[in-house]
Enzyme design. Structure first.
Site, short mmCIF file in Angstrom:
data_model
loop_
_atom_site.label_atom_id
_atom_site.label_comp_id
_atom_site.label_asym_id
_atom_site.label_seq_id
_atom_site.Cartn_x
_atom_site.Cartn_y
_atom_site.Cartn_z
N LEU A 78 0.84 -1.19 0.00
CA LEU A 78 0.00 0.00 0.00
C LEU A 78 0.87 1.24 0.00
O LEU A 78 1.86 1.32 0.71
CB LEU A 78 -0.90 0.01 1.25
CG LEU A 78 -1.85 1.19 1.42
CD1 LEU A 78 -2.95 1.14 0.37
CD2 LEU A 78 -2.46 1.18 2.82
N LEU A 100 0.19 5.35 0.50
CA LEU A 100 -0.83 6.33 0.86
C LEU A 100 -0.37 7.74 0.51
O LEU A 100 0.81 8.07 0.64
CB LEU A 100 -1.12 6.27 2.36
CG LEU A 100 -1.83 5.01 2.87
CD1 LEU A 100 -1.86 5.04 4.39
CD2 LEU A 100 -3.24 4.94 2.32
N ASP A 160 -5.78 -14.78 6.53
CA ASP A 160 -4.81 -14.05 7.34
C ASP A 160 -5.27 -12.64 7.71
O ASP A 160 -4.46 -11.78 7.94
CB ASP A 160 -3.47 -13.98 6.60
CG ASP A 160 -2.32 -13.63 7.52
OD1 ASP A 160 -2.35 -14.05 8.67
OD2 ASP A 160 -1.40 -12.92 7.07
N GLU A 171 -8.38 -2.55 8.81
CA GLU A 171 -7.99 -1.15 8.83
C GLU A 171 -9.02 -0.31 8.10
O GLU A 171 -9.65 -0.78 7.14
CB GLU A 171 -6.62 -0.95 8.17
CG GLU A 171 -5.45 -1.49 8.95
CD GLU A 171 -5.27 -2.99 8.84
OE1 GLU A 171 -4.66 -3.59 9.73
OE2 GLU A 171 -5.76 -3.58 7.85
N ASP A 177 -3.40 -6.46 1.78
CA ASP A 177 -2.62 -7.59 2.29
C ASP A 177 -3.37 -8.91 2.15
O ASP A 177 -3.88 -9.47 3.11
CB ASP A 177 -2.23 -7.35 3.75
CG ASP A 177 -1.21 -8.39 4.24
OD1 ASP A 177 -0.72 -9.17 3.41
OD2 ASP A 177 -0.91 -8.40 5.44
#
Length: 264
Positions: free
Chosen positions: A58, A60, A132, A137, A151
């Site tokens: 990721l 941002l 997993d 978030e 992820d």
């Protein structure tokens, strides 16, 4: 590793470098909650040529990386988007109860949008067999932002081609609610055999990663992101989702199960 990573690494990062048991040098842990040499969980070690392979999960924009703002939040140990484990057997058995969502979750987690988002995320994890996701978030200054789907490195795999982990779908099975628009879209995707996997195949066959062909060499095919078994598994799991929705609607009625809710 030696020429490009170590010269710019922080002292804290350099402290995680080690020589592994096979005498490979310049292995490192970085920030890793699960790396434990005592348990045989190895660090990241370079190839023979000294390079390492990685992936960016990721990136941002700067406004979301401003340390003065609590914009990126992580929700731990709420109604789970997780694979059920044996870490807490009492809690695990409680969460497996069919009444768990009605009794413990709906009174604590806002149905719109958070619980609906959690259920849709669990459906996504079930479809790709991502085992997993131990927390989730979201980007928000006030706890109302949408869930970030990041992820998914433990998705698909040979085992998922034939064995579906039904526990990933527990939030849907227990709560028996879903956005009406999502349900209608799933129905549309399943209007004929193979329609869903065909759509996924088309989306994952965009050849954005193929480098220009080198003169005199055959152009390598980079488009096979998913295998045939993965595609068959996607259609099978979509059918399971629709079957579970039918059960919910038969037991509770479409008015209670299908929720009119915007995505954002």
């Amino acid at each position: 590793v030696v020429n490009e990573i170590m010269p710019v690494a922080t002292p804290e990062f350099l402290d995680t470098f080690t020589t592994y048991e096979n005498k490979t040098k310049n292995c490192f842990y970085g920030t890793c909650n699960y790396c434990d040499p005592a348990r045989g969980i190895s660090p990241i070690c370079p190839f023979a040529d000294g390079t390492v392979e990685g992936v960016m999960i990721l990136m941002l924009p700067k406004k979301f990386r401003d340390g003065s703002k609590a914009i990126i939040s992580k929700a731990e140990n709420q109604f789970p988007i997780v694979a059920w484990t044996d870490e807490d057997k009492d809690r695990m058995e409680n969460m497996k109860s069919k009444d768990y969502c009605d009794a413990m979750v709906k009174s604590k987690v806002p149905i719109q949008p958070r619980l609906l988002d959690i259920i849709e995320t669990s459906i996504f994890d079930f479809l790709v067999q991502n085992t997993d996701r131990h927390s989730y978030e979201f980007i928000s200054e006030d706890n109302r932002g949408g869930i970030m789907l990041i992820d998914h490195g433990k998705s698909f795999g040979l085992a998922s081609q034939e064995n579906d982990k039904m526990e990933l779908l527990t939030p849907l099975i227990q709560c028996c609610i879903l956005r009406k628009t999502t349900y209608e879209y799933f129905q549309w995707l399943s209007r004929m055999d193979g329609a869903f996997s065909d759509a996924v195949l088309r989306l994952t066959s965009v050849d954005i990663a193929t480098p220009p062909a080198i003169e005199g060499e055959a152009k390598e095919d980079y488009t096979a992101v998913l295998r045939d078994g993965d595609l068959v598994g996607l259609d099978r799991r979509m059918s399971i989702i629709l079957d579970e929705m039918k059960t919910c609607i038969d037991e509770r009625g479409s008015g209670e199960v299908l929720v009119e809710s915007p995505l954002f």
